[in-house]
Design a protein around this motif. Structure first.
Motif, short mmCIF file in Angstrom:
data_model
loop_
_atom_site.label_atom_id
_atom_site.label_comp_id
_atom_site.label_asym_id
_atom_site.label_seq_id
_atom_site.Cartn_x
_atom_site.Cartn_y
_atom_site.Cartn_z
N ILE A 81 44.71 34.38 35.18
CA ILE A 81 44.72 33.04 35.78
C ILE A 81 45.01 33.09 37.28
CG2 ILE A 81 46.00 30.85 35.85
CD1 ILE A 81 46.11 30.92 32.81
N THR A 82 45.94 33.93 37.69
CA THR A 82 46.37 33.94 39.09
C THR A 82 45.55 34.88 39.97
OG1 THR A 82 48.05 35.62 38.58
CG2 THR A 82 48.72 33.31 38.49
N LEU A 83 44.59 35.57 39.38
CA LEU A 83 43.85 36.61 40.10
C LEU A 83 43.01 36.07 41.26
CD1 LEU A 83 43.29 39.68 40.02
CD2 LEU A 83 41.35 39.19 38.52
N ASN A 106 41.94 39.42 23.22
CA ASN A 106 42.24 39.05 21.83
C ASN A 106 42.03 37.57 21.56
OD1 ASN A 106 42.92 41.68 21.26
ND2 ASN A 106 45.13 41.38 21.52
N LEU A 107 41.70 36.80 22.61
CA LEU A 107 41.50 35.36 22.44
C LEU A 107 40.10 35.08 21.91
CD1 LEU A 107 43.01 34.03 25.80
CD2 LEU A 107 44.15 34.14 23.58
N SER A 108 39.92 33.90 21.33
CA SER A 108 38.58 33.46 20.91
C SER A 108 37.75 33.16 22.16
CB SER A 108 38.69 32.20 20.04
OG SER A 108 39.16 31.11 20.83
N TYR A 148 51.48 35.96 27.85
CA TYR A 148 51.43 37.42 27.88
C TYR A 148 50.46 37.98 26.84
CZ TYR A 148 55.52 36.75 30.79
OH TYR A 148 56.35 36.34 31.80
N GLN A 149 49.74 37.09 26.15
CA GLN A 149 48.74 37.52 25.18
C GLN A 149 47.58 38.22 25.90
OE1 GLN A 149 47.56 38.40 22.00
NE2 GLN A 149 48.26 36.41 21.27
N LEU A 153 39.68 41.79 30.43
CA LEU A 153 40.04 41.59 29.04
C LEU A 153 41.29 42.35 28.63
CD1 LEU A 153 36.51 41.67 27.36
CD2 LEU A 153 37.83 39.68 28.05
N MET A 154 41.57 43.47 29.31
CA MET A 154 42.76 44.26 28.97
C MET A 154 44.03 43.65 29.54
SD MET A 154 41.39 48.18 29.35
CE MET A 154 40.85 47.92 31.05
N ASP A 155 43.88 42.75 30.53
CA ASP A 155 45.05 42.13 31.15
C ASP A 155 45.46 40.90 30.34
OD1 ASP A 155 47.09 41.65 32.91
OD2 ASP A 155 45.81 41.15 34.63
#
Length: 522
Positions: free
Chosen positions: A365-367, A408-410, A403-404, A357-359
């Motif tokens: 996505i690419t992890l 912080n996303l829903s 880069y969000q 969540l901090m990233d």
């Protein structure tokens, strides 16, 4: 005296680059159950965090009037002293402490700095009786299920002399029985004069117990509806939430199902801490190319344990059985092997295990397959940015840029990021565990569309879900599971909520042997 216990006027709350609340108004009558509805990101939780002091006065504009007085809470402690208690979706309990210790944590029953344990236990038993908990007061919270933990949270609120109780998605992680018990408890609290505000995406529960519903959309108040005043359908609420009629809950699907691509045979899994306890027993299942198969089962039936053990033995001990893909037996020792063989598992716990969540979105996505965006041991920033941007557009992730910060996303957009992460790994088989938990109907529809697209591309999809209508609306075949055993298999045409529930609650297998008379395998 006014019948209004709470009024929030012109509440506006901004975060960097985002206006989460824009001139929101909310009016709640004393003694009612007031529901707050809206899509993920509509501002529901933010509004309740403003009310409860999580976001203190001065970080927002607007006024809060509670019991006729203007309130300017600087922290949660001040709101709780006024009788406003919030129960968050992620429960704030300490697993290693007892029920009694959790009930009075931060609110200790003490005299001159010394805790009165006799008084603590007596008051705990009284509170537990009120919420319907029969466990001993010294039971560790880690030893009771999520449904009972939710009751502990409510008892904890009662210990603080609550007058206005806020519940954020209280039944999201509960099975049907636990959800029913919780809803009945809210109705009982209402009889005792306690006002409740309930945030929920489960519209059937809202229409069952709520007196009023306020709908938020894009950070603004759309309307307040009177539930008890007349006929109010779920579709009417959805129209307010999404701004349009939603004719079908599930997108139309044209299945082109091919040959069997993946098989699980005689699969056994033992508990990681208690190896003598078998949690999955002799499981056999298959899924075809382009097919969506479902697994229906109550919480504790072994669905997640089965899925995680298949995904590189991520759960369990003494795992035995055979995995076959494209007719070839696999030797999978860990999650990396599973990914290399085209098998991925999308966890039900996106915040705890699914995402960092901090990233930012790009990093998440690419992890799952870093070698796709690296040259040797060096990350290719340009390639990584290109891939993340491609998925942002493809899955319609609502965010200004990649880069969000993901946290912080829903919820719906976090779920899309997690799906992107695993689709990026280029799998052939996707196991989706509760893929729409805690997200609204509009976001659900988008997720369903993504799942259908994956199947149309020839992927094999397995969906685990607690929502039977979801399985019936999405799946070509459905397996039922009870106490670690797969008990039956149904084609889409033969399945119903009643038949699925029968084999979800009964270990007797259909036809005497597993799936012997279903004919669902063609």
């Amino acid at each position: 005296m006014s019948d209004c216990i709470l009024e929030m006027r012109g509440i506006t709350k901004e975060f960097p680059g985002v206006k989460a609340l824009n001139n929101v108004h909310l009016r709640v009558k004393a003694g009612e159950i007031h529901a707050l509805c809206g899509e993920n990101g509509a501002g529901k939780s933010t509004l309740m965090k403003v009310l409860s002091g999580v976001y203190p006065h001065g970080t927002y504009t607007g006024d809060i009037l509670y019991q006729g007085n203007v309130c300017r809470f600087k922290n949660i402690k001040q709101s709780e002293e006024a009788g406003i208690v919030i129960i968050h979706q992620e429960l704030a309990l300490v697993p290693q402490l007892s029920i009694a210790e959790n009930l009075f944590l931060g609110n200790e029953q003490a005299q001159k700095g010394v805790i009165d344990w006799r008084k603590t236990k007596l008051e705990t038993l009284e509170l537990m009786k009120k919420v319907g908990l029969a466990e001993p007061a010294d039971t560790l919270v880690s030893q009771i299920g999520v449904g009972k933990q939710q009751l502990v949270e409510i008892a904890k609120a009662l210990a603080k002399k609550v007058r206005l109780l806020i519940l954020d998605e209280p039944t999201a992680a509960l099975n049907e029985d636990d959800s029913e018990n919780l809803l009945n408890l809210l109705l009982e609290l209402k009889k005792q004069g306690i006002t409740s505000i309930m945030i929920s995406h489960k519209l059937n529960e809202i229409t069952k117990i709520a007196d009023s519903i306020t709908v938020l959309r894009d950070g603004q108040t759309i309307e307040t509806l009177d539930v008890q005043g007349g006929e109010l359908t779920e579709n009417r609420i959805i129209k307010g939430m999404v701004g349009r009629e939603l004719q079908n809950r599930y997108p139309e699907r044209h299945a082109e199902i091919g040959e069997v691509i993946f098989e699980v045979k005689e699969w056994n899994v033992h508990h990681p801490l208690r190896p003598d306890r078998k949690v999955v027993s002799d499981a056999n299942l298959s899924v075809r190319k382009g097919e969506i198969a479902g697994i229906a089962g109550l919480m504790g039936s072994g669905r997640t344990e089965l899925a995680m053990s298949i995904f590189g033995k991520s759960y369990g001990k003494n795992i035995s059985g055979t995995l076959i893909k494209d007719g070839r037996q696999l030797n999978i020792r860990h999650a990396g092997d599973a990914i290399q063989n085209g098998i991925v598992y999308v966890t039900e716990d996106r915040k705890g295990n699914g995402l960092i969540l901090m990233d930012n979105i790009k990093g998440n996505i690419t992890l799952s397959k870093l070698n796709k965006v690296a040259s040797g041991l060096v990350m290719d920033e340009r390639r990584e940015k290109h891939e993340a941007e491609r998925f942002r557009r493809k899955l319609n992730i609502k965010t200004p840029d990649i880069y969000q910060t993901t946290g912080n996303l829903s919820g719906g957009n976090q779920q899309k990021v997690m799906l992107s992460k695993w689709i990026f790994a280029e799998p052939d088989i996707l196991i989706l565990d509760e893929p729409t938990r805690g997200i609204d109907v509009g976001a659900k529809y988008e997720i369903y569309g993504i799942i259908n697209q994956l199947a149309e591309e020839g992927k094999a999809v397995i969906i685990i879900s607690s929502e039977l209508p979801e399985l019936l609306g999405m799946c070509d075949r459905i397996y039922t599971m009870c106490e670690g055993e797969l008990t039956a298999e149904f084609s889409k045409e033969d399945a119903s909520q009643e038949t699925l529930m029968k084999y979800m609650t009964n270990r007797i297998k259909k036809g005497g042997e597993a799936y012997a008379d279903t004919g669902a395998n063609g």
